[in-house]
Write a protein that holds these residues in place. Structure first.
Motif, mmCIF file in Angstrom:
data_model
loop_
_atom_site.group_PDB
_atom_site.id
_atom_site.type_symbol
_atom_site.label_atom_id
_atom_site.label_comp_id
_atom_site.label_asym_id
_atom_site.label_seq_id
_atom_site.Cartn_x
_atom_site.Cartn_y
_atom_site.Cartn_z
ATOM 1 N N VAL A 1 -8.795 6.702 -7.055
ATOM 2 C CA VAL A 1 -8.588 5.264 -6.272
ATOM 3 C C VAL A 1 -7.622 5.433 -5.305
ATOM 4 O O VAL A 1 -7.809 4.907 -4.104
ATOM 5 N N TYR B 1 -8.459 6.793 -12.347
ATOM 6 C CA TYR B 1 -8.844 5.322 -13.406
ATOM 7 C C TYR B 1 -9.736 6.315 -13.858
ATOM 8 O O TYR B 1 -10.809 5.701 -12.899
ATOM 9 N N PRO C 1 -8.038 -3.435 2.647
ATOM 10 C CA PRO C 1 -8.389 -4.112 1.671
ATOM 11 C C PRO C 1 -8.230 -4.561 0.372
ATOM 12 O O PRO C 1 -7.552 -3.277 -0.440
ATOM 13 N N ASN C 2 -9.013 -5.416 -0.296
ATOM 14 C CA ASN C 2 -9.319 -5.457 -1.528
ATOM 15 C C ASN C 2 -9.364 -3.770 -2.473
ATOM 16 O O ASN C 2 -9.895 -3.592 -2.208
ATOM 17 N N GLY C 3 -8.737 -4.275 -3.002
ATOM 18 C CA GLY C 3 -9.294 -2.619 -4.006
ATOM 19 C C GLY C 3 -9.188 -1.720 -3.576
ATOM 20 O O GLY C 3 -9.921 -0.712 -4.102
ATOM 21 N N SER C 4 -8.361 -1.314 -3.043
ATOM 22 C CA SER C 4 -8.265 -0.129 -1.372
ATOM 23 C C SER C 4 -6.876 0.478 -2.049
ATOM 24 O O SER C 4 -6.931 2.245 -1.897
ATOM 25 N N GLY C 5 -6.205 0.557 -2.749
ATOM 26 C CA GLY C 5 -5.526 1.448 -3.939
ATOM 27 C C GLY C 5 -3.644 1.399 -3.754
ATOM 28 O O GLY C 5 -2.947 1.968 -3.966
ATOM 29 N N LYS C 6 -3.835 0.063 -2.909
ATOM 30 C CA LYS C 6 -2.433 -0.393 -2.716
ATOM 31 C C LYS C 6 -0.966 -0.825 -3.771
ATOM 32 O O LYS C 6 -0.367 -0.103 -4.187
ATOM 33 N N THR C 7 -1.725 -1.015 -4.680
ATOM 34 C CA THR C 7 -0.901 -1.447 -6.346
ATOM 35 C C THR C 7 -0.671 -0.422 -6.856
ATOM 36 O O THR C 7 0.100 -0.008 -7.279
ATOM 37 N N THR C 8 -2.278 0.570 -7.135
ATOM 38 C CA THR C 8 -1.810 1.685 -7.472
ATOM 39 C C THR C 8 -0.993 3.407 -6.785
ATOM 40 O O THR C 8 0.011 3.344 -7.808
HETATM 41 N N1 LIG Z 1 -6.150 -0.680 -14.927
HETATM 42 C C1 LIG Z 1 -7.426 -0.412 -14.164
HETATM 43 N N2 LIG Z 1 -8.626 0.619 -14.918
HETATM 44 C C2 LIG Z 1 -9.135 0.820 -13.860
HETATM 45 N N3 LIG Z 1 -9.567 0.377 -12.282
HETATM 46 C C3 LIG Z 1 -8.283 -0.146 -12.043
HETATM 47 C C4 LIG Z 1 -7.202 -0.688 -13.014
HETATM 48 N N4 LIG Z 1 -6.575 -0.990 -11.624
HETATM 49 C C5 LIG Z 1 -7.315 -1.152 -10.714
HETATM 50 N N5 LIG Z 1 -8.220 -0.841 -11.052
HETATM 51 C C6 LIG Z 1 -9.401 -0.480 -9.659
HETATM 52 O O1 LIG Z 1 -8.865 0.286 -8.975
HETATM 53 C C7 LIG Z 1 -9.411 -0.192 -7.079
HETATM 54 C C8 LIG Z 1 -7.649 -0.035 -6.758
HETATM 55 O O2 LIG Z 1 -6.939 -1.540 -7.280
HETATM 56 P P1 LIG Z 1 -5.638 -1.493 -6.916
HETATM 57 O O3 LIG Z 1 -5.147 -0.591 -6.267
HETATM 58 O O4 LIG Z 1 -5.064 -2.683 -7.296
HETATM 59 O O5 LIG Z 1 -5.951 -2.042 -5.465
HETATM 60 P P2 LIG Z 1 -4.774 -3.493 -4.225
HETATM 61 O O6 LIG Z 1 -3.812 -3.002 -5.590
HETATM 62 O O7 LIG Z 1 -5.122 -2.505 -2.887
HETATM 63 O O8 LIG Z 1 -5.722 -4.701 -4.275
HETATM 64 C C9 LIG Z 1 -9.548 -1.414 -7.620
HETATM 65 O O9 LIG Z 1 -11.171 -0.981 -7.413
HETATM 66 C C10 LIG Z 1 -9.384 -1.450 -8.610
HETATM 67 O O10 LIG Z 1 -10.316 -1.630 -9.798
#
Ligand SMILES: Nc1ncnc2c1ncn2[C@@H]1O[C@H](COP(=O)(O)OP(=O)(O)O)[C@@H](O)[C@H]1O
Ligand SMILES: [Mg+2]
Lengths: 256, 263
Positions: free
Chosen positions: B21, B16, B40-47
């Motif tokens: 990420v 990002y 963990p939270n913010g580890s990039g799973k959703t990404t």
């Molecule tokens: N749209 C975005 N713009 C900037 N940073 C993002 C965005 N979405 C997520 N992030 C950052 O990317 C990292 C990984 O996010 P995410 O994939 O949602 O993690 P998870 O699903 O594992 O909790 C986090 O640090 C989050 O703050």
């Protein structure tokens, strides 16, 4: 608040088109304004997605910049034959709308010009909505899911922005750049409180909108105040009444 | 087995802005299994899920679905976004939303066919929402909303299902119902790749695990992945949680499928 942004951002488009066409009633004007509206939403999109500027800031930057550009263009062209003035842009010219008459056969008056412009816009919007209903519904509920289906959400996004721009432009000549946003937002927001289907929301929103215009018109004439102001006031009061009633009925349901 | 590998992620980096990420993540997933992504939270799973679906484009690396590009495979892969990612006040009924599972870029301008509607009914039935089919989605519980999303994915009739935290805000009964649905899908040869946050249940739920913290920490069977070393690499300072899980693993030895619920 993309509608707000577009309503202000279309100004330079209107001015430029006005310089070229030289009259306020040309289709070129509409085209120019709609195009600027779409460009504005593209800039907003670019700022928020590519340059990672916050959404609100992207909108703020874009529309104030374009609006300022339009104001300067009006001011610098003001000496010539341009009778586009800031008052009219900001507050509309609904009170003097009858000056732009449509007259057929030399003397038969069939209504103000703006009415016909609005009518054409209405049918364009109606047809696009009917044909593209599924697409608009899908991308407004869940854009990521639409993308995951392989649907080109960009096209739908700009189509929707184009419709917003068109609505704004035709409304803005009549009610002005400030309050046109109220017409854009208040009736659907009111409708959303009481409907549970998108189709019904569109119908109910139109009904609320038309109702507010008619009632607002008579209220304003009675008190001899601004027509547009009266209409938006009625729409706003209607919103709060519906909000109150729908909360009240929800509570009743919970108790029952 | 006609297709051994369902998803291949090759040296994938997603950023990002300038912040990576996901960093050089590389794995191949088996097909016909229930696979968990943890971290963990913010580890990039959703990404990671979004990059696999092509919603985000990677800075480098690539993703293959059954050895093909995602755009050729959209018919065969369904995506269940995080429940909080949409506005549930949107004016639509359960039926309306599940019907979106039948939308395609080439049928947006047509009416839904009888087959489509039958599939929608069947999908709603499978998640146990038939009594709620006309209910406005804002008037559902969190668990019911989650089931609406799963039904929409089922209506896609895909082979691979990517789910972002489908158990968040879901009660125990619903969680079990969804889980047995997933088992059934697995029997039909489907692949499920799911983000999961509850470490205590991972070894029960999944055949295969991907442990993530920006980088790939570990992949493999739960036994291979859930070691003290891997978990401390991924979760770092979160020691209490870590100790709990490590204890759990020691006490039960593997497999811990038959363990009691006295955690
Ligand atoms: N749209 C975005 N713009 C900037 N940073 C993002 C965005 N979405 C997520 N992030 C950052 O990317 C990292 C990984 O996010 P995410 O994939 O949602 O993690 P998870 O699903 O594992 O909790 C986090 O640090 C989050 O703050
Ligand atoms: Mg997440």
């Amino acid at each position: 608040m993309v509608g707000d942004a577009i309503s202000h951002a279309v100004l330079p488009g209107i001015v430029v088109a006005y310089f070229f066409s030289g009259d306020k009633t040309s289709g070129l004007l509409l085209f120019g304004a709609t195009l600027t509206g779409v460009i504005a939403s593209a800039i907003i999109d670019f700022l928020s997605r590519k340059a990672k500027i916050q959404g609100d800031a992207s909108i703020g930057i874009t529309y104030t910049l374009l609006f300022a550009l339009g104001m300067i263009m009006i001011a610098s062209g003001g000496g010539n034959n341009v009778d586009l003035d800031m008052n009219c842009v900001l507050y509309g010219d609904i009170a003097t709308i009858n000056l732009d008459k449509v007259i057929v056969d030399g003397n038969l008056y069939i209504g103000p010009y703006a009415f016909y412009v609005e009518l054409v816009a209405f049918f364009i919007i109606l047809i696009v909505l009917l044909v593209g209903f599924k697409g608009f519904k899908l991308i407004s509920f869940n854009e990521d899911f639409a993308k995951s289906l392989g649907i080109n959400t960009g096209i739908w996004h700009y189509l929707m922005m184009g419709l917003v721009a068109l609505t704004t432009v035709v409304g803005f000549e009549v009610v002005g750049a400030v309050l046109v946003v109220g017409f854009l937002i208040i009736p659907p927001a009111t409708a959303q409180l009481i409907v549970n289907q998108l189709k019904n929301m569109l119908i109910v929103a139109v009904a609320f909108g038309v109702g507010a215009v008619i009632i607002g018109f008579y209220v304003a004439s009675w008190f001899n105040v601004s027509y547009t102001g009266g209409m938006i006031l009625v729409a706003g009061i209607n919103f709060f009444i519906v909000l109150f009633l729908s909360n009240f009925s929800k509570k009743l349901k919970l108790k029952a | 087995m006609k297709e051994q590998c369902s998803i291949e992620v090759h040296n994938l980096t997603t950023t990002y802005g300038n912040t990576p990420v996901l960093w050089d993540v590389d794995f191949e997933l088996p097909s016909g299994q229930i696979i968990g992504i943890i971290g963990p939270n913010g580890s990039g799973k959703t990404t990671l899920l979004k990059t696999i679906m092509g919603l985000l484009s990677p800075a480098s690396g690539y993703v293959k679905i059954f050895d093909k590009n995602i755009d050729q495979m959209r018919e065969r892969i369904a995506y269940v976004p995080q429940r909080e990612s949409v506005d549930w006040d949107f004016p639509a009924s359960v039926f309306d939303v599940v019907k979106m599972g039948r939308y395609r870029s080439n049928n947006l301008f047509r009416r839904s066919t009888k087959t489509d509607l039958a599939i929608v009914e069947e999908s709603i039935e499978k998640v146990g929402l038939s009594d709620f089919r006309n209910r406005q989605i804002s008037q559902l519980s969190g668990g019911q909303q989650q089931r609406v999303f799963i039904a929409r994915a089922l209506a896609q009739k895909a082979d691979i299902y990517l789910m972002d935290e489908p158990f968040v805000g879901v009660d125990a009964a619903t969680e079990n119902a969804i889980l047995s649905l997933l088992q059934e899908m697995k029997k039909d040869g489907k692949t499920v790749l799911m983000i999961h946050h509850d470490l205590q249940t991972v070894s029960d739920y999944f055949d295969y695990l991907v442990l993530l913290n920006t980088r790939l920490i570990a992949k493999g069977t739960p036994q291979e992945v859930l070691t003290e070393e891997n978990l401390s690499n991924a979760y770092g300072g979160q020691l209490t949680l870590l100790a709990k899980v490590a204890n759990l693993i020691k006490e039960n030895e593997f497999p811990i499928r038959e363990r009691d619920v006295d955690l």
